[in-house]
Design an enzyme around this catalytic site. Structure first.
Site, short mmCIF file in Angstrom:
data_model
loop_
_atom_site.label_atom_id
_atom_site.label_comp_id
_atom_site.label_asym_id
_atom_site.label_seq_id
_atom_site.Cartn_x
_atom_site.Cartn_y
_atom_site.Cartn_z
N HIS A 61 0.84 -1.20 0.00
CA HIS A 61 0.00 0.00 0.00
C HIS A 61 0.88 1.25 0.00
O HIS A 61 2.12 1.17 -0.04
CB HIS A 61 -1.01 -0.02 1.15
CG HIS A 61 -0.42 -0.07 2.53
ND1 HIS A 61 0.51 0.82 2.99
CD2 HIS A 61 -0.65 -0.93 3.56
CE1 HIS A 61 0.82 0.54 4.24
NE2 HIS A 61 0.15 -0.53 4.62
N HIS A 84 3.89 1.47 2.48
CA HIS A 84 5.10 0.75 2.06
C HIS A 84 5.78 1.52 0.92
O HIS A 84 7.00 1.64 0.87
CB HIS A 84 4.77 -0.65 1.55
CG HIS A 84 3.95 -1.49 2.49
ND1 HIS A 84 2.78 -2.09 2.11
CD2 HIS A 84 4.13 -1.80 3.78
CE1 HIS A 84 2.27 -2.76 3.14
NE2 HIS A 84 3.08 -2.60 4.18
N CYS A 111 1.32 -11.14 20.34
CA CYS A 111 0.35 -10.72 19.31
C CYS A 111 0.88 -11.15 17.94
O CYS A 111 1.94 -10.69 17.51
CB CYS A 111 0.15 -9.20 19.33
SG CYS A 111 -0.86 -8.67 17.93
N CYS A 117 1.38 -8.28 15.29
CA CYS A 117 2.68 -7.56 15.24
C CYS A 117 3.84 -8.53 15.31
O CYS A 117 4.98 -8.09 15.32
CB CYS A 117 2.87 -6.50 16.32
SG CYS A 117 1.72 -6.21 17.56
N CYS A 162 -4.29 -5.69 21.94
CA CYS A 162 -3.10 -5.09 21.35
C CYS A 162 -3.53 -3.76 20.73
O CYS A 162 -4.49 -3.73 19.95
CB CYS A 162 -2.54 -6.02 20.26
SG CYS A 162 -1.47 -5.15 19.10
N HIS A 203 -3.52 -3.86 16.80
CA HIS A 203 -4.35 -4.81 16.06
C HIS A 203 -5.75 -4.99 16.64
O HIS A 203 -6.56 -5.74 16.08
CB HIS A 203 -3.61 -6.15 15.92
CG HIS A 203 -2.40 -6.02 15.06
ND1 HIS A 203 -1.16 -5.70 15.55
CD2 HIS A 203 -2.27 -6.08 13.71
CE1 HIS A 203 -0.31 -5.59 14.55
NE2 HIS A 203 -0.95 -5.80 13.43
N LYS A 230 -6.48 5.17 10.50
CA LYS A 230 -5.40 4.25 10.15
C LYS A 230 -5.80 3.53 8.87
O LYS A 230 -6.98 3.26 8.64
CB LYS A 230 -5.31 3.21 11.28
CG LYS A 230 -3.94 2.68 11.49
CD LYS A 230 -3.89 1.63 12.55
CE LYS A 230 -2.83 0.66 12.09
NZ LYS A 230 -2.53 -0.41 12.94
N LYS A 271 -7.43 -2.80 5.84
CA LYS A 271 -8.25 -3.55 4.90
C LYS A 271 -9.70 -3.56 5.37
O LYS A 271 -10.62 -3.44 4.57
CB LYS A 271 -7.74 -5.00 4.86
CG LYS A 271 -7.22 -5.42 3.52
CD LYS A 271 -6.78 -6.85 3.60
CE LYS A 271 -6.64 -7.47 2.25
NZ LYS A 271 -6.08 -8.81 2.29
N1 MSP Z 1 8.19 -7.11 8.36
C1 MSP Z 1 8.29 -6.03 9.28
C2 MSP Z 1 9.59 -5.27 9.08
C3 MSP Z 1 10.81 -6.09 9.21
S1 MSP Z 1 12.22 -5.16 8.83
C4 MSP Z 1 13.49 -6.06 9.38
C5 MSP Z 1 7.13 -5.08 9.09
N2 MSP Z 1 6.53 -5.12 7.89
S2 MSP Z 1 5.29 -4.21 7.45
O1 MSP Z 1 4.83 -4.76 6.20
O2 MSP Z 1 4.35 -4.10 8.49
O3 MSP Z 1 5.91 -2.83 7.07
C6 MSP Z 1 6.16 -1.87 8.03
C7 MSP Z 1 6.74 -0.64 7.36
O4 MSP Z 1 5.91 -0.22 6.27
C8 MSP Z 1 6.78 0.56 8.27
O5 MSP Z 1 7.90 0.56 9.12
C9 MSP Z 1 6.83 1.68 7.26
O6 MSP Z 1 8.11 1.70 6.70
C10 MSP Z 1 5.84 1.19 6.21
N3 MSP Z 1 4.48 1.58 6.54
C11 MSP Z 1 3.43 0.75 6.82
N4 MSP Z 1 2.32 1.50 7.00
C12 MSP Z 1 2.61 2.79 6.86
C13 MSP Z 1 1.86 3.99 6.89
N5 MSP Z 1 0.57 4.00 7.15
N6 MSP Z 1 2.52 5.14 6.66
C14 MSP Z 1 3.86 5.18 6.36
N7 MSP Z 1 4.58 4.07 6.34
C15 MSP Z 1 4.01 2.87 6.60
O7 MSP Z 1 6.86 -4.33 9.99
#
Ligand code: MSP
Length: 506
Positions: free
Chosen positions: A18, A21, A128, A131, A146, A149, A319, A322
């Site tokens: 999304h 990311h 959890c 997370c 949590c 979540h 936030k 989905k």
């Molecule tokens: N898999 C773990 C990270 C492991 S790194 C060794 C994880 N993955 S995640 O898919 O949840 O991605 C988290 C990251 O995605 C956040 O740290 C950030 O970089 C990005 N973001 C996820 N949601 C976001 C927003 N709503 N806004 C900005 N960045 C976001 O955690």
């Protein structure tokens, strides 16, 4: 500085990529492009990828009636495709199911065990799966959920291998307080220092009962805790051996071979910039450097130089989720606004250190205002004016007055601090000043012969401004920067037509 190694988090494949990311990965792409220009293509290594093991992924795979690996094989390419669509050029896309990652992660843990940084103990507490994280009572909401979540964590009681975090807390506190391990921006640094003062508990490096993971070589009842394994990707991602060669291009992706010969690891280790979202600060700024200190016997030269935690996107005050159905898919942005339009809209919403709320309905307005009517219109006006009013092209390319040298110094300063939002503002200000100059001098009302010096004066200023704009945009909107620069060359050669840079969207 002669090399630059930068990383993004590796993303869970339980859901599609999304805009959040995309935000992190795009910032990394901009910084990678900036440093490629500053150093050289070969001097930059940009790692991103997907995080594929653990109970959470196994659960979703089962819901989809697939094995975890089948599921990951479906999902991981969606991230690669999304990054390709956004013009993101990484050096390696790592998957934690890559065999070389699995082997190297095992080796790392064996070494930690040999160095006596690990011990076995019982864990009784809360977990959890959302997370993939162990939680304390005090972290839960008043309903016992949590907070991230909104569901109750599981009470677990199991044997784990633990990492002796306590041994590294004082030195980490010192290193971070002194900026030897730079945690940015400063509010993130304060958060980490606050956490370090709370005397964090030792953390698990392995769990029983999670079958979708990498088995510990010395205890096959346990798999490596998914967070520990994920953090190790930053280390395994550069390593060769176990079937991986030096050239990351062999897998058919990546921008260029970052190194032709010798070891990637020797060339690029340690990380210069690790980009993360503010949600995963504890893992990156505490667990990860502590693991490196243990592995490298306290040698601080192996720590990342900088960990930068950016803020979060919320959508219309909520936030992204989905369940709410408000997830913004970056692929849709590319389809509607083009690659650079999407890059612009994602990067220009809010300053990097803060959170930002966005409304998708305002995207078109912003696209039209800043890109179609802003940069695009300026280029097109100048093209028309040069065509109509200029006789002697040579004299057009001499002015440097509208932008002082200080602007470039400021640009470099902002880029080195990852202030892409502010750079975009700076560029828009140059566009605005150029528009104002045109409005004030009205070269279209002047006579092409009698007023030629006045016309040249204005247009040469604006052409210089466009040259600078193109250069500043190079890492941010690469195709636009190229298009502006090509147009300027055509103007020089007096051969041009005038297609719009960004057609207005209705
Ligand atoms: N898999 C773990 C990270 C492991 S790194 C060794 C994880 N993955 S995640 O898919 O949840 O991605 C988290 C990251 O995605 C956040 O740290 C950030 O970089 C990005 N973001 C996820 N949601 C976001 C927003 N709503 N806004 C900005 N960045 C976001 O955690």
């Amino acid at each position: 500085m002669d090399k630059f190694y930068l990383t993004t988090p590796i993303y869970y494949v339980n859901a599609e990529p999304h805009i959040g990311h995309a935000y992190t990965t795009l910032i990394a792409d901009v910084m990678a492009r900036y440093y490629r220009d500053q150093l050289s293509d070969q001097a930059v290594f940009f790692l991103t990828g997907t995080d594929e093991h653990g109970a959470k992924i196994a659960e979703v795979a089962a819901k989809n009636n697939l094995t975890p690996l089948e599921f990951c094989n479906q999902m991981s390419p969606k991230f690669r495709q999304a990054w390709k669509n956004l013009g993101i050029e990484y050096s390696r896309f790592i998957r934690t199911t890559d065999p070389d990652h699995e082997q190297n992660a095992r080796d790392f843990l064996v070494s930690l065990k040999n160095k006596q940084a690990l011990y076995q103990a019982d864990y009784h507490g809360l977990y959890c799966t959302g997370c993939e994280s162990f939680l304390l009572e005090r972290q839960l909401t008043k309903d016992g959920f949590c907070p991230d979540h909104q569901r109750p964590p599981e009470a677990i009681s199991e044997k784990n291998w633990f990492f002796k975090l306590a041994d590294y807390l004082p030195v980490l506190e010192q290193l971070i307080a002194d900026d030897q391990l730079l945690v940015a921006p400063s509010n993130s640094k304060e958060e980490v220092l606050g956490l370090l003062r709370q005397e964090l508990a030792d953390f698990s490096v392995s769990r029983p009962s999670v079958s979708w993971g990498i088995k510990l070589p010395w205890d096959d009842q346990q798999t490596i805790y998914v967070w520990v394994e994920a953090l190790l990707n930053y280390w395994t991602g550069l390593r060769q051996g176990y079937g991986r060669q030096a050239d990351p291009l062999q897998q058919g992706y990546g921008r260029q071979a970052a190194v032709q010969q010798g070891s990637l690891f020797n060339k690029f280790w340690p990380p210069d910039l690790q980009l993360i979202g503010k949600d995963i600060i504890k893992f990156h700024c505490i667990y990860w450097p502590a693991m490196l200190l243990a592995y490298y016997d306290g040698d601080t030269r192996h720590l990342p130089r900088q960990i930068f935690a950016h803020g979060f996107y919320t959508i219309n005050g909520q936030k992204m989720s989905k369940t709410i159905g408000n997830v913004i898919d970056p692929n849709n942005l590319v389809a509607k606004y083009g690659v650079d339009g999407a890059r612009y809209l994602i990067l220009s919403q809010f300053p990097i250190g803060t959170d930002g709320d966005i409304e998708e309905s305002k995207f078109t307005e912003k696209f039209n205002a800043d890109l179609a009517n802003g940069i695009g219109n300026l280029l097109s006006r100048v093209t028309v004016l040069v065509g109509k009013k200029i006789q002697n092209h040579e004299s057009l390319w001499k002015s440097t007055e509208i932008i002082s040298n200080n602007t470039r110094i400021k640009y470099d300063q902002l880029m080195s601090e990852l202030k892409i939002f502010e750079v975009i503002k700076l560029i828009n200000k140059i566009v605005q000043e150029s528009d104002e100059l045109l409005a004030a001098t009205k070269p279209w009302q002047l006579d092409a012969v009698a007023d030629q010096p006045a016309v040249i004066k204005t247009l040469s200023h604006v052409l210089f401004a466009l040259t600078e704009i193109s250069s500043y945009l190079t890492p941010i909107l690469p195709a636009t920067a190229r298009a502006i620069s090509e147009r300027l060359n055509q103007l020089r050669l007096k051969q041009f037509d005038n297609p719009p840079l960004f057609p207005r969207i209705t």
